[in-house]
Write a protein that holds these residues in place. Structure first.
Motif, mmCIF file in Angstrom:
data_model
loop_
_atom_site.group_PDB
_atom_site.id
_atom_site.type_symbol
_atom_site.label_atom_id
_atom_site.label_comp_id
_atom_site.label_asym_id
_atom_site.label_seq_id
_atom_site.Cartn_x
_atom_site.Cartn_y
_atom_site.Cartn_z
ATOM 1 N N UNK A 179 1.409 17.144 37.668
ATOM 2 C CA UNK A 179 0.393 17.056 38.913
ATOM 3 C C UNK A 179 0.482 16.091 39.890
ATOM 4 N N UNK A 180 0.770 14.862 39.183
ATOM 5 C CA UNK A 180 0.945 13.646 40.133
ATOM 6 C C UNK A 180 -0.463 13.329 40.751
ATOM 7 N N UNK A 181 -1.468 13.262 39.848
ATOM 8 C CA UNK A 181 -2.924 12.981 40.550
ATOM 9 C C UNK A 181 -3.138 11.717 40.257
ATOM 10 N N UNK A 182 -4.195 11.052 40.696
ATOM 11 C CA UNK A 182 -4.719 9.576 40.537
ATOM 12 C C UNK A 182 -5.514 9.721 39.226
ATOM 13 N N UNK A 183 -4.898 9.321 38.209
ATOM 14 C CA UNK A 183 -5.723 9.416 36.956
ATOM 15 C C UNK A 183 -5.821 8.132 36.110
ATOM 16 N N UNK A 184 -6.917 7.960 35.210
ATOM 17 C CA UNK A 184 -6.876 6.914 34.331
ATOM 18 C C UNK A 184 -5.678 6.894 33.264
ATOM 19 N N UNK A 185 -4.985 5.915 33.053
ATOM 20 C CA UNK A 185 -3.943 6.018 31.925
ATOM 21 C C UNK A 185 -4.628 6.090 30.643
ATOM 22 N N UNK A 186 -3.765 6.558 29.800
ATOM 23 C CA UNK A 186 -4.233 6.666 28.342
ATOM 24 C C UNK A 186 -3.559 5.201 27.505
ATOM 25 N N UNK A 187 -4.139 5.034 26.478
ATOM 26 C CA UNK A 187 -3.428 3.966 25.745
ATOM 27 C C UNK A 187 -2.480 4.442 24.342
ATOM 28 N N UNK A 188 -1.321 3.860 24.427
ATOM 29 C CA UNK A 188 -0.640 4.103 23.215
ATOM 30 C C UNK A 188 -1.150 3.310 21.863
ATOM 31 N N UNK A 189 -1.751 3.897 21.001
ATOM 32 C CA UNK A 189 -1.976 2.959 19.840
ATOM 33 C C UNK A 189 -1.103 3.300 18.613
ATOM 34 N N UNK A 190 -1.180 2.419 17.615
ATOM 35 C CA UNK A 190 -0.572 2.705 16.376
ATOM 36 C C UNK A 190 -1.216 1.810 15.258
ATOM 37 N N UNK A 191 -1.274 2.180 14.072
ATOM 38 C CA UNK A 191 -1.598 1.482 13.000
ATOM 39 C C UNK A 191 -0.971 0.296 12.524
ATOM 40 N N UNK A 192 -1.497 -0.997 12.403
ATOM 41 C CA UNK A 192 -0.504 -1.996 12.377
ATOM 42 C C UNK A 192 0.022 -2.181 10.903
ATOM 43 N N UNK A 193 -0.776 -1.475 10.192
ATOM 44 C CA UNK A 193 -0.314 -1.136 8.563
ATOM 45 C C UNK A 193 1.160 -0.620 8.597
ATOM 46 N N UNK A 194 1.540 0.246 9.634
ATOM 47 C CA UNK A 194 2.971 0.721 9.673
ATOM 48 C C UNK A 194 4.093 -0.095 10.256
ATOM 49 N N UNK A 195 3.769 -1.358 10.468
ATOM 50 C CA UNK A 195 4.833 -2.308 10.901
ATOM 51 C C UNK A 195 5.497 -3.278 9.896
ATOM 52 N N UNK A 196 5.306 -2.997 8.618
ATOM 53 C CA UNK A 196 5.535 -3.702 7.639
ATOM 54 C C UNK A 196 7.065 -4.277 7.533
ATOM 55 N N UNK A 197 7.428 -5.129 7.325
ATOM 56 C CA UNK A 197 8.867 -5.263 6.886
ATOM 57 C C UNK A 197 9.190 -5.726 5.543
ATOM 58 N N UNK A 198 10.546 -5.739 5.274
ATOM 59 C CA UNK A 198 11.608 -5.238 6.056
ATOM 60 C C UNK A 198 11.909 -3.800 5.982
ATOM 61 N N UNK A 199 12.325 -3.004 6.976
ATOM 62 C CA UNK A 199 12.612 -1.919 6.888
ATOM 63 C C UNK A 199 14.049 -1.608 7.516
ATOM 64 N N UNK A 200 14.537 -0.449 7.485
ATOM 65 C CA UNK A 200 15.774 -0.408 8.100
ATOM 66 C C UNK A 200 15.724 1.161 8.648
ATOM 67 N N UNK A 201 16.128 1.357 9.750
ATOM 68 C CA UNK A 201 16.173 2.796 10.695
ATOM 69 C C UNK A 201 17.605 2.801 11.229
#
Lengths: 372, 469
Positions: free
Chosen positions: A239-261
């Motif tokens: 629609x390309x209208x002037x709109x308030x943007x959204x925020x992208x959120x995540x749970x910090x608990x899910x960034x634990x290391x080490x992980x492999x993708x």
């Protein structure tokens, strides 16, 4: 002003509108891609004799000129605002809902019972063969129906969900509809995008826990971190209208290391959140690096359990929540995976077995779900 | 190429007019002719030859008629011209339809030619036929200059969608024409109004019809059905009359005066009146070259009624090779006959509004035949209009809410009221009225032009209905 000058003035105004944009169009460079429309634009066609005489050249050239026209984005904006002035509540397949919600339109006539039955039959096979859990997420129009324009038609997904619940059985069907409906006054869908938010996915996770009888991991809803504060999603592009943007959120608990993708058996990464997407229009790609046929995740949790997810993009912000429950997660999007799904599943299955989860939004389930 | 495209407005139009106005007088026709060929060949790179062939045939026939003037031999080139034009039209437009009809009647399986319809063929064949007939009748002199004649046939403003210009109406101006600033300004404004009608009204309201016509007619309510056909009525009117306005405006910029094609048809209080106001150039073509030669109304009432039926059957199938178009024509023939016999008199007893409503219902019913095409679809749609599928439902309320503003604007612009208000302002020679007029006549066309450009650039929905004819 005499009649002659008056006429000359009118001609000058109209002719200069045409000439200014002709000249501007002459000096603008060709764009490959439109950020606002999120698509590739038509490019200058190559001239050949067959193309010319078949008329293809003319129509391709016309598409090219229209797509590349100077100020295209501005013109689209003017057009949209004209429509709004005319009291239209639907633009290009997007409802302008209450509280600034843009809601994707799905008309009842575009979805038949046969189509639903065909997909449900595939789902039944998957449930029978793999004891898969079924998680069909209703789209925003079904949950936020109170925010739709008055009398706006939408495809009612409840019948589909009831049938899915019946064939999966109580201990395999995750009732997302009920819990989302309960929380529909919270930010569970993006205002500018067709996806559910991480909060929506969190409620989906609650429903999943209940069905599976799993112990909840203590994710903290109030501790969610915003990765980005100006997300204007795909519905906004339409629609390309002037709109308030959204925020992208995540749970910090899910960034634990080490992980492999491992993406498509090729590219390796140590995170499921791809920050590079936050600099682009497609910020939802932050979750799980946008679209891939196959993703293999080794989580830092030594639980010796494996999950195999068959999904569409709705799952991308849900899968992080699964990390605390599994050691290994396979994620397959049949839209991009060309091989036989059952073969892949057999290859992936460890000796002690694995859980299988089907996670789609209802519309993509009807349009894209495959199993063979 | 269509007028309502970026390609036409920002490539063809500026380049053409710069060349046209920069050229000396004796070069103008050649530029107009070549420009028109490019304009046509852009959409029809092969069929442009067919148009040139048709042009050449009628040029030669016209000359031959002139040479045989007074002798009985003059009939031969006349017949040749009519036969060639009708054969071309018959083959390209009705070939498939005739073959399918013959096949289904006889059980044969003759392969259909399956050729796409050449753009504008129904318009230019009718134009060139009018030329040879007029020359034969002595109403026009044969054109000696092939280029001037080529300009008459191929001239891009009216080439693909009319108005159907009779040769004698433009004969002099083909050779000698002049323009002044007022007529260029007037033509340019007319073009902007036409473009806005097409892009803002016809395309906008066309989306409502596109939505409703794509539904299952057993499941639409009475209100939805009426909204749908009303939307189609406005779409086809603004599409076609907008195109005529653009053609007339472009002609005016170059010093041509094309005949008017529409005169507020939807305010007609009878079907007879409607056909005097709708697609006037086609109606007058049929009257002059078919109805009157058949005897018109001079051979008694029964003969007149037969003539009406013949003319409206032809009018029907002129609009498309399909049974529905034939029935559409017959529907009007039936109403016209009724009006001739008694209905016209009955209507005259009532206030005008009764006639307008009757005509609206008659014409809207006609549009169902025109737009729906299949018999089962037509019956289904008419059934819905009668309220047999329910009177009102959520869908109808939603669509009404989405389109009521556009429908009201379309309704207002279908009446002469806006024009009357503007004329009144123009006549107020002094004071604020005149100032308002001076401002409005510049700002409104410019604003409409900009909005139309936004409509074209910002919307891929830009089909043009009258290309099928």
């Amino acid at each position: 002003m005499n009649e002659k000058n008056n006429a000359a003035f009118t001609i000058a105004i109209l002719a200069s509108i045409i000439l200014i944009f002709t000249v501007a169009d002459f000096f603008r460079g060709d764009r490959i891609y439109s950020e606002t429309e999120n698509r590739l634009l038509a490019q200058k066609p190559e001239l050949s004799r067959t193309e010319l005489f078949s008329g293809n050249y003319a129509s391709d050239y016309e598409k090219y000129v229209t797509d590349q026209f100077a100020g295209r984005d501005k013109w689209i904006e003017i057009k949209t605002n004209t429509d709004i002035l005319l009291q239209k509540k639907e633009i290009g397949g997007v409802y302008l809902g209450a509280d600034d919600y843009l809601i994707e339109q799905h008309l009842p006539k575009d979805f038949t019972d046969e189509q639903a039955d065909e997909k449900l039959e595939l789902l039944r096979q998957l449930v029978e063969e793999w004891n898969a859990a079924v998680m069909l997420v209703p789209t925003a129009d079904n949950i936020l129906s109170n925010k739709l324009p008055a009398n706006a038609p939408y495809y009612d997904e409840t019948e589909l969900l009831e049938k899915a619940a019946q064939l999966a059985g109580e201990d395999r069907y995750v009732d997302v509809y009920g819990i989302l409906r309960e929380h529909r006054d919270e930010e569970i869908y993006y205002r500018t995008d067709r996806h559910w938010t991480s909060l929506g996915a969190y409620y989906g996770y609650q429903a999943w826990l209940e069905t599976m009888g799993e112990n909840p991991y203590p994710y903290d809803v109030n501790g969610m971190v915003a990765a980005d504060e100006d997300f204007l999603g795909s519905l906004h592009s339409k629609v390309n209208l002037n709109r308030q943007p959204d925020s992208i959120r995540y749970f910090p608990e899910t960034v634990k290391k080490p992980m492999k993708v491992l993406y498509d058996f090729q590219r390796e990464s140590d995170t499921i959140f791809e920050e590079s997407y936050l600099d682009t229009k497609n910020k939802y790609g932050f979750f799980l690096d946008d679209s891939h046929a196959v993703i293999e995740i080794d989580t830092p949790y030594r639980l010796n359990k494996t999950l195999f997810v068959i999904k569409d993009s709705y799952a991308n912000c849900f899968i992080p929540l699964m990390m605390t429950h599994y050691q290994k997660i396979y994620v397959v999007d049949p839209q991009y995976y060309n091989g036989r799904l059952s073969d892949l599943m057999e290859q992936c299955e460890p000796r002690e077995g694995m859980d299988v989860l089907v996670l789609y939004d209802c519309i993509h389930f009807l349009e894209e779900f495959r199993y063979q | 190429m269509v007028f309502s495209s970026i390609l036409f407005l920002f490539r063809f139009l500026p380049i053409f007019f710069i060349c046209y106005f920069a050229a000396p007088k004796r070069m103008k026709n050649i530029i107009l002719f070549l420009g028109s060929l490019i304009f046509y060949a852009w959409g029809e790179p092969v069929y442009v030859l067919l148009m040139l062939f048709s042009t050449l045939v009628d040029y030669v026939n016209g000359r031959l008629i002139e040479r045989c003037r007074g002798s009985r031999k003059a009939k031969i080139p006349l017949v040749a011209s009519v036969v060639v034009n009708l054969a071309v039209l018959g083959f390209f437009k009705y070939g498939d339809f005739l073959v399918h009809t013959v096949n289904s009647l006889t059980g044969a399986s003759v392969p259909a030619p399956g050729l796409p319809l050449p753009i504008g063929i129904s318009f230019y064949t009718f134009q060139t036929m009018s030329y040879t007939i007029d020359v034969y009748r002595g109403n026009a002199k044969a054109q000696r200059n092939l280029l001037d004649f080529g300009v008459y046939v191929a001239m891009f403003p009216q080439l693909i969608a009319g108005p159907i210009v009779k040769y004698r109406d433009v004969a002099e101006r083909l050779h000698e024409r002049s323009v002044d600033l007022q007529s260029v300004s007037h033509g340019a404004k007319r073009f902007c109004f036409g473009l806005a009608k097409k892009v803002l009204l016809a395309n906008g309201i066309g989306m409502l019809w596109a939505d409703i016509s794509g539904r299952d007619y057993r499941q639409i309510s009475m209100m939805t059905a009426w909204l749908g056909i009303l939307a189609f009525a406005f779409q086809i009117y603004f599409d076609f009359s907008g195109y005529s306005d653009m053609a007339i405006g472009l002609g005016e910029i170059m010093g041509f005066h094309f005949p008017e094609n529409f005169n507020y048809p939807y305010i007609s209080s009878s079907v007879t009146e409607f056909w005097r106001r709708w697609h006037i150039s086609l109606g007058s073509w049929f009257r002059e070259y078919v109805y009157i030669p058949l005897g018109g109304n001079r051979k008694g009432l029964p003969r007149q009624l037969v003539n009406i039926v013949i003319v409206w059957m032809l009018t029907g199938i002129w609009h498309g090779a399909g049974w529905n178009f034939l029935f559409w024509g017959l529907w009007f023939a039936f109403l016209l006959v009724m009006e001739k016999m008694f209905l016209g008199k009955v209507l005259s007893w009532f206030p005008r509004i009764v006639g307008i409503l009757y005509t609206a219902v008659a014409v809207l019913t006609g549009w169902v035949l025109f737009a729906v095409e299949t018999p089962s679809g037509i019956f289904g749609y008419l059934r819905a209009m009668l309220g047999l599928g329910g009177f009102i439902d959520r869908d109808a309320l939603y669509l009404g809410g989405e389109y009521y503003v556009l429908l009201l604007i379309a309704l207002a612009v279908s009446t002469p009221i806006p024009k009357m208000l503007a004329d009144r302002l123009e006549k107020s020679k002094t004071g604020p009225g005149m100032a308002l007029w001076r401002l409005g006549e510049k700002v409104i066309p410019a604003a409409l032009l900009l909005l139309a450009i936004a409509g074209i650039a910002g919307d891929s929905y830009n089909p043009f209905l009258y290309f099928r004819f």
